[in-house]
Design a protein around this motif. Structure first.
Motif, PDB file in Angstrom:
ATOM      1  N   ALA A 217     -31.629  -6.975 -67.070  1.00 15.36           N
ATOM      2  CA  ALA A 217     -30.188  -6.715 -67.092  1.00 15.36           C
ATOM      3  C   ALA A 217     -29.581  -7.266 -68.377  1.00 15.36           C
ATOM      4  O   ALA A 217     -29.826  -8.421 -68.752  1.00 15.36           O
ATOM      5  N   PRO A 218     -28.767  -6.479 -69.090  1.00 17.52           N
ATOM      6  CA  PRO A 218     -28.192  -6.940 -70.357  1.00 17.52           C
ATOM      7  C   PRO A 218     -27.239  -8.117 -70.212  1.00 17.52           C
ATOM      8  O   PRO A 218     -26.970  -8.814 -71.191  1.00 17.52           O
ATOM      9  N   ALA A 219     -26.711  -8.343 -68.997  1.00 17.08           N
ATOM     10  CA  ALA A 219     -25.800  -9.471 -68.807  1.00 17.08           C
ATOM     11  C   ALA A 219     -26.481 -10.801 -69.078  1.00 17.08           C
ATOM     12  O   ALA A 219     -25.814 -11.823 -69.315  1.00 17.08           O
ATOM     13  N   ARG A 220     -27.811 -10.826 -69.043  1.00 16.38           N
ATOM     14  CA  ARG A 220     -28.554 -12.058 -69.308  1.00 16.38           C
ATOM     15  C   ARG A 220     -28.742 -12.301 -70.801  1.00 16.38           C
ATOM     16  O   ARG A 220     -29.315 -13.306 -71.205  1.00 16.38           O
ATOM     17  N   GLY A 221     -28.293 -11.353 -71.636  1.00 13.22           N
ATOM     18  CA  GLY A 221     -28.426 -11.518 -73.081  1.00 13.22           C
ATOM     19  C   GLY A 221     -29.507 -10.634 -73.653  1.00 13.22           C
ATOM     20  O   GLY A 221     -30.318 -10.046 -72.947  1.00 13.22           O
ATOM     21  N   GLY A 222     -29.519 -10.531 -74.992  1.00 16.12           N
ATOM     22  CA  GLY A 222     -30.501  -9.715 -75.687  1.00 16.12           C
ATOM     23  C   GLY A 222     -29.941  -8.381 -76.118  1.00 16.12           C
ATOM     24  O   GLY A 222     -28.850  -7.968 -75.703  1.00 16.12           O
ATOM     25  N   LEU A 223     -30.698  -7.696 -76.986  1.00 16.81           N
ATOM     26  CA  LEU A 223     -30.303  -6.392 -77.502  1.00 16.81           C
ATOM     27  C   LEU A 223     -31.246  -5.315 -76.978  1.00 16.81           C
ATOM     28  O   LEU A 223     -32.419  -5.587 -76.701  1.00 16.81           O
ATOM     29  N   PRO A 224     -30.753  -4.097 -76.857  1.00 20.26           N
ATOM     30  CA  PRO A 224     -31.599  -3.035 -76.300  1.00 20.26           C
ATOM     31  C   PRO A 224     -32.710  -2.620 -77.249  1.00 20.26           C
ATOM     32  O   PRO A 224     -32.524  -2.546 -78.469  1.00 20.26           O
ATOM     33  N   ALA A 225     -33.885  -2.325 -76.665  1.00 21.90           N
ATOM     34  CA  ALA A 225     -34.981  -1.745 -77.437  1.00 21.90           C
ATOM     35  C   ALA A 225     -34.755  -0.254 -77.652  1.00 21.90           C
ATOM     36  O   ALA A 225     -35.319   0.333 -78.585  1.00 21.90           O
ATOM     37  N   THR A 226     -33.946   0.363 -76.806  1.00 19.29           N
ATOM     38  CA  THR A 226     -33.592   1.768 -76.991  1.00 19.29           C
ATOM     39  C   THR A 226     -32.822   1.919 -78.296  1.00 19.29           C
ATOM     40  O   THR A 226     -31.915   1.133 -78.588  1.00 19.29           O
TER      41      THR A 226
ATOM     42  N   LEU B  89     -12.531 -14.848 -61.670  1.00 24.46           N
ATOM     43  CA  LEU B  89     -12.933 -13.595 -61.038  1.00 24.46           C
ATOM     44  C   LEU B  89     -14.426 -13.561 -60.710  1.00 24.46           C
ATOM     45  O   LEU B  89     -14.828 -12.986 -59.690  1.00 24.46           O
ATOM     46  N   SER B  90     -15.240 -14.162 -61.560  1.00 20.44           N
ATOM     47  CA  SER B  90     -16.667 -14.189 -61.257  1.00 20.44           C
ATOM     48  C   SER B  90     -16.941 -14.978 -59.984  1.00 20.44           C
ATOM     49  O   SER B  90     -17.774 -14.595 -59.157  1.00 20.44           O
ATOM     50  N   ALA B  91     -16.238 -16.100 -59.805  1.00 19.43           N
ATOM     51  CA  ALA B  91     -16.398 -16.891 -58.590  1.00 19.43           C
ATOM     52  C   ALA B  91     -15.905 -16.123 -57.366  1.00 19.43           C
ATOM     53  O   ALA B  91     -16.495 -16.211 -56.279  1.00 19.43           O
ATOM     54  N   VAL B  92     -14.843 -15.350 -57.529  1.00 15.62           N
ATOM     55  CA  VAL B  92     -14.344 -14.529 -56.425  1.00 15.62           C
ATOM     56  C   VAL B  92     -15.395 -13.499 -56.029  1.00 15.62           C
ATOM     57  O   VAL B  92     -15.635 -13.257 -54.833  1.00 15.62           O
ATOM     58  N   LYS B  93     -16.045 -12.896 -57.016  1.00 13.37           N
ATOM     59  CA  LYS B  93     -17.098 -11.920 -56.725  1.00 13.37           C
ATOM     60  C   LYS B  93     -18.216 -12.554 -55.911  1.00 13.37           C
ATOM     61  O   LYS B  93     -18.716 -11.964 -54.937  1.00 13.37           O
ATOM     62  N   VAL B  94     -18.633 -13.770 -56.282  1.00 20.18           N
ATOM     63  CA  VAL B  94     -19.694 -14.464 -55.538  1.00 20.18           C
ATOM     64  C   VAL B  94     -19.229 -14.783 -54.124  1.00 20.18           C
ATOM     65  O   VAL B  94     -19.987 -14.651 -53.150  1.00 20.18           O
TER      66      VAL B  94
ATOM     67  N   PRO C 231     -24.173  -7.839 -61.771  1.00 17.45           N
ATOM     68  CA  PRO C 231     -23.747  -8.984 -62.584  1.00 17.45           C
ATOM     69  C   PRO C 231     -22.259  -9.243 -62.431  1.00 17.45           C
ATOM     70  O   PRO C 231     -21.498  -8.331 -62.107  1.00 17.45           O
ATOM     71  N   PRO C 232     -21.882 -10.501 -62.667  1.00 20.58           N
ATOM     72  CA  PRO C 232     -22.737 -11.649 -62.965  1.00 20.58           C
ATOM     73  C   PRO C 232     -23.403 -12.199 -61.697  1.00 20.58           C
ATOM     74  O   PRO C 232     -22.779 -12.207 -60.637  1.00 20.58           O
ATOM     75  N   GLN C 233     -24.656 -12.646 -61.825  1.00 14.54           N
ATOM     76  CA  GLN C 233     -25.364 -13.186 -60.674  1.00 14.54           C
ATOM     77  C   GLN C 233     -24.875 -14.597 -60.338  1.00 14.54           C
ATOM     78  O   GLN C 233     -24.279 -15.280 -61.169  1.00 14.54           O
ATOM     79  N   GLU C 234     -25.165 -14.986 -59.098  1.00 15.16           N
ATOM     80  CA  GLU C 234     -24.603 -16.224 -58.573  1.00 15.16           C
ATOM     81  C   GLU C 234     -24.971 -17.440 -59.408  1.00 15.16           C
ATOM     82  O   GLU C 234     -24.133 -18.316 -59.639  1.00 15.16           O
ATOM     83  N   ASP C 235     -26.209 -17.552 -59.869  1.00 12.23           N
ATOM     84  CA  ASP C 235     -26.606 -18.762 -60.595  1.00 12.23           C
ATOM     85  C   ASP C 235     -25.808 -18.927 -61.882  1.00 12.23           C
ATOM     86  O   ASP C 235     -25.380 -20.040 -62.221  1.00 12.23           O
ATOM     87  N   THR C 236     -25.575 -17.818 -62.613  1.00 12.09           N
ATOM     88  CA  THR C 236     -24.817 -17.927 -63.859  1.00 12.09           C
ATOM     89  C   THR C 236     -23.345 -18.220 -63.582  1.00 12.09           C
ATOM     90  O   THR C 236     -22.697 -18.932 -64.350  1.00 12.09           O
ATOM     91  N   VAL C 237     -22.833 -17.694 -62.480  1.00 12.58           N
ATOM     92  CA  VAL C 237     -21.427 -17.949 -62.127  1.00 12.58           C
ATOM     93  C   VAL C 237     -21.216 -19.416 -61.781  1.00 12.58           C
ATOM     94  O   VAL C 237     -20.253 -20.056 -62.224  1.00 12.58           O
ATOM     95  N   LEU C 238     -22.113 -19.964 -60.964  1.00 12.56           N
ATOM     96  CA  LEU C 238     -21.966 -21.360 -60.570  1.00 12.56           C
ATOM     97  C   LEU C 238     -22.108 -22.297 -61.768  1.00 12.56           C
ATOM     98  O   LEU C 238     -21.375 -23.284 -61.890  1.00 12.56           O
ATOM     99  N   LEU C 239     -23.038 -21.991 -62.674  1.00 11.04           N
ATOM    100  CA  LEU C 239     -23.205 -22.819 -63.861  1.00 11.04           C
ATOM    101  C   LEU C 239     -21.965 -22.762 -64.745  1.00 11.04           C
ATOM    102  O   LEU C 239     -21.472 -23.795 -65.219  1.00 11.04           O
ATOM    103  N   ALA C 240     -21.433 -21.554 -64.961  1.00 10.15           N
ATOM    104  CA  ALA C 240     -20.234 -21.415 -65.785  1.00 10.15           C
ATOM    105  C   ALA C 240     -19.035 -22.099 -65.139  1.00 10.15           C
ATOM    106  O   ALA C 240     -18.236 -22.753 -65.812  1.00 10.15           O
ATOM    107  N   GLY C 241     -18.912 -21.964 -63.804  1.00 11.20           N
ATOM    108  CA  GLY C 241     -17.813 -22.627 -63.114  1.00 11.20           C
ATOM    109  C   GLY C 241     -17.919 -24.133 -63.188  1.00 11.20           C
ATOM    110  O   GLY C 241     -16.908 -24.836 -63.367  1.00 11.20           O
ATOM    111  N   GLY C 242     -19.134 -24.630 -63.047  1.00 11.97           N
ATOM    112  CA  GLY C 242     -19.325 -26.070 -63.150  1.00 11.97           C
ATOM    113  C   GLY C 242     -18.954 -26.598 -64.520  1.00 11.97           C
ATOM    114  O   GLY C 242     -18.305 -27.655 -64.647  1.00 11.97           O
ATOM    115  N   ARG C 243     -19.338 -25.860 -65.548  1.00  8.94           N
ATOM    116  CA  ARG C 243     -18.978 -26.279 -66.907  1.00  8.94           C
ATOM    117  C   ARG C 243     -17.468 -26.255 -67.098  1.00  8.94           C
ATOM    118  O   ARG C 243     -16.887 -27.155 -67.727  1.00  8.94           O
TER     119      ARG C 243
END
Length: 399
Positions: free
Chosen positions: A137-146, A332-337, A379-391
Motif C-alpha cells: 500500500a502506498p500509504a506506507r511510503g515509497g514510489l511506484p515501480a509502475t 480524523l484518522s483516530a475517528v476512522k479507527v 489506510p491509514p491502518q490502526e498501528d500508524t494512527v495510534l503512533l501518530a496520535g501518541g506523538r
C-alpha cells in the motif's frame, strides 16, 4: 491541460430519503449472498445503484451533476454497504473520483466527457489503481515501480498493480506511476496519476482476488504492458514543502470517510440479521422466541449501541468539518479507527451470541462478519494512527 466545459445538466439529484435508500438497500441486498458465493462482478447491485442515481451523486454541477457532499456520500455508501459492501466499495471509488475531478479538474476533456456519457446510460466505474505487489500500500511510503514513459505524442504505461477493486468492470483506471522523461531528473522523478481507458490494448487482468470478505469486489491484480495515452493524461501529485512525495491516504481526510461509511452499513446489516434470527428462533424448551429473553435483548442493545456509536462518530466528524472546525482534521484518522472498532465489535457480538448459527454459511451473519473485517485494510491502518496520535499528544499536548 484541457478539461471539460459546462454542459447542460444531465444527472438528477438522487432521492436520499430514508425510504428510498432502504429500497435500494433491499434491492442490492437481494443478490449479495449469490455474488459472495460466485465472486462475480455484482452487476445486479451496481445496476440498482445506477438506476437510483447513486453512482453519479458527486458529479460536479459544472458537469451537469448534483455535486453532493461528504455527508450525502456517507449516507449513500452506508445504504449500499448494508445491502452489499462489494457494490458499495466499487461505488465509493467512483464517487471519490468524480468528487476529485469536481474539486480539481484534471481529466482530459474527451475522457471525462466519455465517462459522463457512459454514466448516463449504465454504471461507468472508475478506480485509483495504486498498490503494487512489491511495494504494497502506498500509504506506507515509497514510489511506484509502475512507469509512465514520455513520448512525443503521449505516455506509455508499464507495470503491475495489485488490489485493483472493480476489475474488468472498470471503465477507466487512474494509475499511480513514476514519470520517465527524456529531460527529467532520474534522481528526482515526477510522480502522479495516469488516466487510462480500460479498453486500451496492453491491459491484462490477473484473477488473484480470493479473499475472506468483499469477495465480489473483484479486487484483482492488473498488468499494463505498453499502454499508450495522450500527453494530457498524466497528472503530477504535488510534493511536500520538503520536496518529498507523501501519499494523501496516509492520513484520513473528509473525502476518505466513504470507506468507513460502507462498513457502518455492514454493521447495520449484522444488527438486522441478529434481530431477524432472534424473532424467529423458538427453542422447544423455551416455547417462545429468544427475542423475548433478557439476555438476547441485552445483546441486541449492545449491538445497537455499537452501531449508533459508529454512525455518530461518522456524521459527527463530517458535521464538524462542514462547520469549519479545523481542530478535527488531525483527529480524523483516530475517528476512522474508532469507527472500525465499533463496527467490527457489533458484528462479532452478534455472531458470538448466536453460536453455531452465526458461523454458518446458511446465515447472513457469517458473511457480515467476514465483510466487516475488511475495514482494517483501508489506510491509514490502526498501528500508524495510534503512533501518530501518541506523538501528537506527547510532543504537542492538546490545550
Amino acid at each position: 491541460m484541457t478539461t471539460t466545459e459546462t454542459p447542460p445538466r444531465t444527472f438528477g439529484v438522487p432521492d436520499l430519503s430514508p425510504a428510498a435508500l432502504a429500497a435500494v438497500t433491499d434491492e442490492v441486498g437481494a443478490t449479495a449472498a449469490q455474488y459472495d458465493r460466485t465472486a462475480d462482478i455484482p452487476w445486479a447491485g451496481l445496476q440498482a445503484a445506477h438506476r437510483a442515481g447513486l453512482l453519479t451523486a458527486t458529479v460536479g454541477t459544472r458537469y451537469g451533476g448534483p455535486g453532493l457532499g461528504q455527508r450525502a456520500v456517507a449516507r449513500i455508501l452506508t445504504a449500499l454497504g448494508e445491502g452489499d459492501p462489494s457494490v458499495a466499495l466499487i461505488a465509493a471509488n467512483s464517487l471519490m473520483s468524480h468528487a476529485a475531478q469536481d474539486a480539481h479538474p484534471h481529466w482530459p476533456a474527451a475522457y471525462y466527457e466519455d465517462l459522463l456519457r457512459r454514466s448516463h446510460e449504465a454504471p461507468a466505474l472508475v478506480n485509483a489503481i495504486r498498490a503494487e505487489p512489491e511495494l504494497g500500500a502506498p500509504a506506507r511510503g515509497g514510489l511506484p515501480a509502475t512507469t509512465a514513459t514520455r513520448r512525443p505524442d503521449g505516455w506509455v504505461v508499464d507495470g503491475h498493480k495489485a488490489y485493483a477493486t472493480g476489475g474488468a468492470a472498470l471503465a477507466y483506471h487512474v494509475v499511480w506511476a513514476t514519470a520517465v522523461e527524456p529531460d527529467g531528473d532520474p534522481e528526482r522523478p515526477r510522480v502522479g496519476h495516469v488516466i487510462v481507458p480500460a479498453d486500451r490494448p496492453g491491459i491484462t487482468w490477473l484473477e488473484t482476488w480470493d479473499h475472506l470478505g468483499l469477495r465480489a469486489s473483484n479486487t484483482h491484480d492488473v498488468v499494463y504492458d505498453g499502454v499508450t495515452v495522450p500527453l494530457g493524461a498524466f497528472v503530477e501529485i504535488p510534493r511536500g514543502a520538503d520536496g518529498v512525495y507523501r501519499d494523501p491516504a496516509a492520513v484520513a481526510g473528509p473525502a476518505s470517510f466513504g470507506h468507513p461509511a460502507l462498513y457502518v452499513g455492514v454493521a447495520r446489516a449484522a444488527r438486522r440479521a441478529f434481530a431477524d434470527y432472534a424473532r424467529n428462533r423458538v427453542p422447544a424448551a423455551l416455547g417462545h422466541p429468544i427475542a423475548q429473553t433478557d439476555r438476547i435483548r441485552s445483546v441486541a442493545g449492545e449491538i445497537d449501541l455499537l452501531v449508533v456509536q459508529a454512525e455518530t462518530l461518522l456524521h459527527g466528524a463530517l458535521l464538524r468539518v462542514e462547520a469549519g472546525e479545523e481542530s478535527i482534521l488531525p483527529e480524523l484518522s483516530a475517528v476512522k479507527v474508532a469507527i472500525a472498532r465499533s463496527v467490527i465489535a457489533a458484528a462479532q457480538t452478534a455472531v458470538a451470541a448466536l453460536g453455531n448459527p452465526g458461523l454458518s454459511r446458511h446465515h447472513p451473519l457469517e458473511r457480515h462478519l467476514r465483510d466487516v473485517l475488511c475495514i482494517r485494510v483501508h489506510p491509514p491502518q490502526e498501528d500508524t494512527v495510534l503512533l501518530a496520535g501518541g506523538r501528537r499528544v506527547l510532543d504537542h499536548p492538546p490545550r
